[in-house]
Design a protein around this motif. Sequence first.
Motif, mmCIF file in Angstrom:
data_model
loop_
_atom_site.group_PDB
_atom_site.id
_atom_site.type_symbol
_atom_site.label_atom_id
_atom_site.label_comp_id
_atom_site.label_asym_id
_atom_site.label_seq_id
_atom_site.Cartn_x
_atom_site.Cartn_y
_atom_site.Cartn_z
ATOM 1 N N LEU A 31 -7.300 48.890 43.459
ATOM 2 C CA LEU A 31 -8.320 48.072 42.796
ATOM 3 C C LEU A 31 -7.818 46.660 42.559
ATOM 4 O O LEU A 31 -8.553 45.680 42.753
ATOM 5 C CB LEU A 31 -8.729 48.731 41.476
ATOM 6 C CG LEU A 31 -9.463 50.069 41.615
ATOM 7 C CD1 LEU A 31 -9.559 50.778 40.266
ATOM 8 C CD2 LEU A 31 -10.860 49.874 42.207
ATOM 9 N N LYS A 32 -6.557 46.535 42.160
ATOM 10 C CA LYS A 32 -5.990 45.208 41.924
ATOM 11 C C LYS A 32 -5.864 44.414 43.225
ATOM 12 O O LYS A 32 -6.147 43.213 43.257
ATOM 13 C CB LYS A 32 -4.631 45.338 41.240
ATOM 14 C CG LYS A 32 -4.713 45.788 39.791
ATOM 15 C CD LYS A 32 -3.377 45.712 39.077
ATOM 16 C CE LYS A 32 -2.493 46.881 39.362
ATOM 17 N NZ LYS A 32 -1.281 46.891 38.490
ATOM 18 N N GLU A 33 -5.423 45.075 44.290
ATOM 19 C CA GLU A 33 -5.236 44.371 45.558
ATOM 20 C C GLU A 33 -6.561 43.839 46.102
ATOM 21 O O GLU A 33 -6.631 42.721 46.615
ATOM 22 C CB GLU A 33 -4.587 45.300 46.588
ATOM 23 C CG GLU A 33 -3.171 45.717 46.275
ATOM 24 C CD GLU A 33 -2.181 44.563 46.297
ATOM 25 O OE1 GLU A 33 -2.381 43.606 47.082
ATOM 26 O OE2 GLU A 33 -1.209 44.612 45.516
ATOM 27 N N SER A 34 -7.617 44.624 46.001
ATOM 28 C CA SER A 34 -8.909 44.238 46.587
ATOM 29 C C SER A 34 -9.738 43.345 45.678
ATOM 30 O O SER A 34 -10.369 42.388 46.136
ATOM 31 C CB SER A 34 -9.728 45.491 46.925
ATOM 32 O OG SER A 34 -9.089 46.286 47.890
ATOM 33 N N PHE A 44 -4.681 44.194 31.179
ATOM 34 C CA PHE A 44 -4.721 43.818 32.597
ATOM 35 C C PHE A 44 -4.246 42.387 32.805
ATOM 36 O O PHE A 44 -4.807 41.631 33.608
ATOM 37 C CB PHE A 44 -6.130 43.994 33.189
ATOM 38 C CG PHE A 44 -6.625 45.415 33.233
ATOM 39 C CD1 PHE A 44 -5.750 46.481 33.110
ATOM 40 C CD2 PHE A 44 -7.978 45.689 33.411
ATOM 41 C CE1 PHE A 44 -6.219 47.792 33.179
ATOM 42 C CE2 PHE A 44 -8.451 46.989 33.472
ATOM 43 C CZ PHE A 44 -7.574 48.046 33.357
ATOM 44 N N ARG A 45 -3.206 41.998 32.068
ATOM 45 C CA ARG A 45 -2.611 40.687 32.266
ATOM 46 C C ARG A 45 -1.570 40.742 33.388
ATOM 47 O O ARG A 45 -1.032 41.790 33.706
ATOM 48 C CB ARG A 45 -1.998 40.182 30.959
ATOM 49 C CG ARG A 45 -3.050 39.795 29.920
ATOM 50 C CD ARG A 45 -2.437 39.449 28.577
ATOM 51 N NE ARG A 45 -3.441 38.924 27.654
ATOM 52 C CZ ARG A 45 -4.223 39.679 26.882
ATOM 53 N NH1 ARG A 45 -4.111 41.007 26.941
ATOM 54 N NH2 ARG A 45 -5.099 39.126 26.073
ATOM 55 N N PRO A 67 -7.102 32.956 40.334
ATOM 56 C CA PRO A 67 -5.658 33.023 40.106
ATOM 57 C C PRO A 67 -5.242 32.978 38.642
ATOM 58 O O PRO A 67 -4.247 33.613 38.271
ATOM 59 C CB PRO A 67 -5.127 31.808 40.873
ATOM 60 C CG PRO A 67 -6.137 31.576 41.949
ATOM 61 C CD PRO A 67 -7.462 31.938 41.332
ATOM 62 N N ASP A 68 -5.980 32.255 37.803
ATOM 63 C CA ASP A 68 -5.615 32.167 36.388
ATOM 64 C C ASP A 68 -6.065 33.383 35.583
ATOM 65 O O ASP A 68 -5.679 33.530 34.420
ATOM 66 C CB ASP A 68 -6.215 30.901 35.767
ATOM 67 C CG ASP A 68 -5.619 29.642 36.358
ATOM 68 O OD1 ASP A 68 -4.446 29.681 36.773
ATOM 69 O OD2 ASP A 68 -6.335 28.620 36.428
ATOM 70 N N TYR A 69 -6.867 34.243 36.204
ATOM 71 C CA TYR A 69 -7.447 35.389 35.501
ATOM 72 C C TYR A 69 -6.954 36.723 36.047
ATOM 73 O O TYR A 69 -6.840 37.704 35.303
ATOM 74 C CB TYR A 69 -8.972 35.326 35.637
ATOM 75 C CG TYR A 69 -9.731 36.408 34.881
ATOM 76 C CD1 TYR A 69 -9.875 36.351 33.501
ATOM 77 C CD2 TYR A 69 -10.327 37.471 35.566
ATOM 78 C CE1 TYR A 69 -10.589 37.330 32.807
ATOM 79 C CE2 TYR A 69 -11.041 38.452 34.886
ATOM 80 C CZ TYR A 69 -11.159 38.380 33.507
ATOM 81 O OH TYR A 69 -11.862 39.345 32.838
ATOM 82 N N CYS A 70 -6.611 36.797 37.322
ATOM 83 C CA CYS A 70 -6.362 38.064 37.989
ATOM 84 C C CYS A 70 -5.156 38.797 37.403
ATOM 85 O O CYS A 70 -4.269 38.203 36.804
ATOM 86 C CB CYS A 70 -6.162 37.848 39.480
ATOM 87 S SG CYS A 70 -4.696 36.901 39.903
ATOM 88 N N GLU A 71 -5.129 40.114 37.647
ATOM 89 C CA GLU A 71 -4.048 40.962 37.145
ATOM 90 C C GLU A 71 -2.835 40.938 38.065
ATOM 91 O O GLU A 71 -1.725 41.289 37.647
ATOM 92 C CB GLU A 71 -4.558 42.400 36.993
ATOM 93 C CG GLU A 71 -3.599 43.329 36.307
ATOM 94 C CD GLU A 71 -4.145 44.737 36.121
ATOM 95 O OE1 GLU A 71 -3.398 45.585 35.605
ATOM 96 O OE2 GLU A 71 -5.315 44.985 36.506
ATOM 97 N N THR A 72 -3.022 40.534 39.320
ATOM 98 C CA THR A 72 -1.909 40.487 40.265
ATOM 99 C C THR A 72 -2.188 39.435 41.319
ATOM 100 O O THR A 72 -3.347 39.138 41.622
ATOM 101 C CB THR A 72 -1.698 41.853 40.943
ATOM 102 O OG1 THR A 72 -0.587 41.770 41.839
ATOM 103 C CG2 THR A 72 -2.913 42.286 41.731
#
Length: 835
Positions: free
Chosen positions: A181-184, A388-389, A600-605
């Motif tokens: 889920l994080k990758e996609s 999810f930081r 980029p400033d919000y995503c978990e990875t």
Amino acid sequence: MVDRIGNIWGTRTAFSRGEQWPVRVGQKLADGITEADIDRWVQSACTLCSNGCACDIAVKDGRMVGVRGRATDIVNHGRLGPKGLFGSWQGMANKGRLTQPMVREDGQLVETDWDTAMSRIVARSRELLDTKGPLSHAFYTSGQLFLEEYYAQAIIGKAGIGTPHMDGNTRLCTATAAAALKESFGADGQPAGYADIDECDAIFLYGHNMAETQTVLWARVLDRVAGADRPAIVCVDSRETEVARHADVHLAVRPGTNQALMNGLIRELFAGGWIDSDYIAAHTVGVEQLRATVEPWTPEAVAETCGVSAADVREAARIFGTSERVLSTVLQGFYQSAQATAASCQVNNLHLLRGMIGRPGCGILQMNGQPTAQNNRECGADGDLPGFRNWENPAHVAELARLWDVDPAVIPHWAPPTHAMQIFRYVEQGSIQFLWISATNPAVSLPELGRIRRILDTEGLFLVVQDLYLTETARFADVVLPAAGWGEKTGTFTNADRTVHLSDKAVDPPGQARSDLDIFLDYSKRMDFRTNSGAPLLQWTGPEDAFRAWQECSRGRPCDYSGLSYAKLRAGTGIQWPCNEEHPDGTVRLYTDGTFSTEPDYCETFGHDLLTGATVGEQAFRALETHGRAVFKSAEYTPPAEEPSFDYPLQFTTGRTVYQFHTRTKTARARQLNRAAPAAWVEISPRVAAGLGIAEGDLVRVRSRRGELVAPARVSNVRDGTVFAPFHYGYWDSSGADPGGVPTAANELTITEWDPVSKQPLFKNAAVRLEKIADAAEPAPAPTTAASRPTDPQTVPPTVGGADAEAQEHLGAVGGATGSAGASGSTGSTGKVRS
């Protein structure tokens, strides 16, 4: 009354697409107890799979004496599965419960008081922090605790001690779900909800034996199948499960070849023109790389590698490519096999190619295996940062530091969080000397168990085990802490489709047992962990304080709980996050507007290379210019690390049985469940059985390069050349606490190997050989009701439960709601529920 051992999924209540799933309330009371005897019903939800079925606990004279489903809940509409009906409450009320702390004296565990036990823990912890530093400490937790407890543990580990060595047994079952889920999509969290079963016209199940792992969810599918517009079903599984028996297409792939199959299915979407070019252009990046990666994988190439029919590959792709609404579910057949994250991302890619996300009946459930695994991931007790930081984003670390009032440098973020397999390696090497294990049993559940037993018995390791019973793992401990469990404490937990439930305390725990939250708070107080301002690090007095603190931590993040409260969760149904000012009643589906969590400033990875696990890094991720678009991640197929050879010619894989849960800490203590699946077995195909002269029930030895398993054989419809064993059974099952007894644990054979991205162990890829060692005394103890049924049913008595396995089923009932309905859309007067 219905025998819910023999009839696992209960009475059918057919419905058609777009209709409400009818209510059916299941209820089971202890022998001799009637509804008139009940003193009160207390709100909870079942914790024996990831479905999170809402229920109420029957209490009489201070004891749990039964359970009933809650009609008004969005998850189960009143239904309970066999484990919920029999195991949830009976698994708690057992004479073997731990009731006092224990400490090791002269090599033996002896009972003691809490002050002595906690003083030993604190003394050793302080000594190691002073002499070795925070990297000497590690925490290995569970998918069984409550949200409030995970959050407390995360703060203690990350802000009190400052160790990156935190993980849970969720690494064994759901790490790949989170990773994919994080990758996609940029963040964890299921895009779909269970209500999408009601709306879809095709269901794809990838390595997901839903019929046994989430029985109530499968009942919902069966009720759709019984309706007027049956959805098509496609099953990917090496065994002939109940899912496979209902499937239009069953792709029984060779274990370890999932990525080849997925590349082939995606190629067929391109070849057939079954893609939504407008959606791809507006909401995704990376499609051309995906197209190039899958191009060699014709149906014929897939058939040769995976051992399936090219025609079946084409038909499965056609169903996906031409159906109006497709729901996909994924579980351990993908997550615990080679290229786990890559194959799971390909499921996401199928949906992105057709724009099938965020609409009714269209979506993905990268399923969980445990009831509170989602909370472990949300709260950071598994090593991730809470909320999810992104551990690679300094702004996210600084935000947590402000929230907790600690120095950002204390919070580990200089390297990736330490995953479970690496934690045990560090213990083996001697750098970790303090290990705290909560509510899990790695002496049975981890791969290559002979090695794990040696690690748990390492000289110089101070081992704390916190659990309900004296498990195989607890026998190695220096200190054992008796924990309160389900129905004995209050807290919240979140199921696989993001539905949050509140479980209220129904009875007192036995003896001196304490809630996991109270134990963590006590440890933090005794260690005198403090904030920058000098206040105690954890000032909470109970679970509701912890929940309010978590609300602030989650505010503005993908898993936003800020609009929830204990009062709101007592209104008759669970609520799906995010729940906030924008979504006050919760959120059924994510990404409805095609905007993903990839800023980029919000995503978990920032993502990983799916073949090597190498991090992409912030600079390269920003160069993708995602701007809220999903990412097509792809990888070439590579064979599994261990394949059959001359000496080990068969493939070994593991899985569940419907009547047991994990290492049976609770379900083995429910007589109806344990009678149905009391001991280990192995499954082989008729051809393998004939070639080795093995008949039903013969005692066989299965050997790998690491260990052996001895159990009766079940001749079943498992894929030819594959040996299957359930992983629930411990090494000491045949001989009490004597490790010299007959080995019955499947994980004696499994390999110490993991997925490069999710770090999830590959339990389903090992090479073995098989030999008969004794004639059958009786049929194998495997159930006949599901995937383990024999090929010749005349040779094995059917699995039935008898009188004490009978449960009530009230069709169309509206009882079973705790509190008034309405806050979340339920209507107690009609029995209808919000979908």
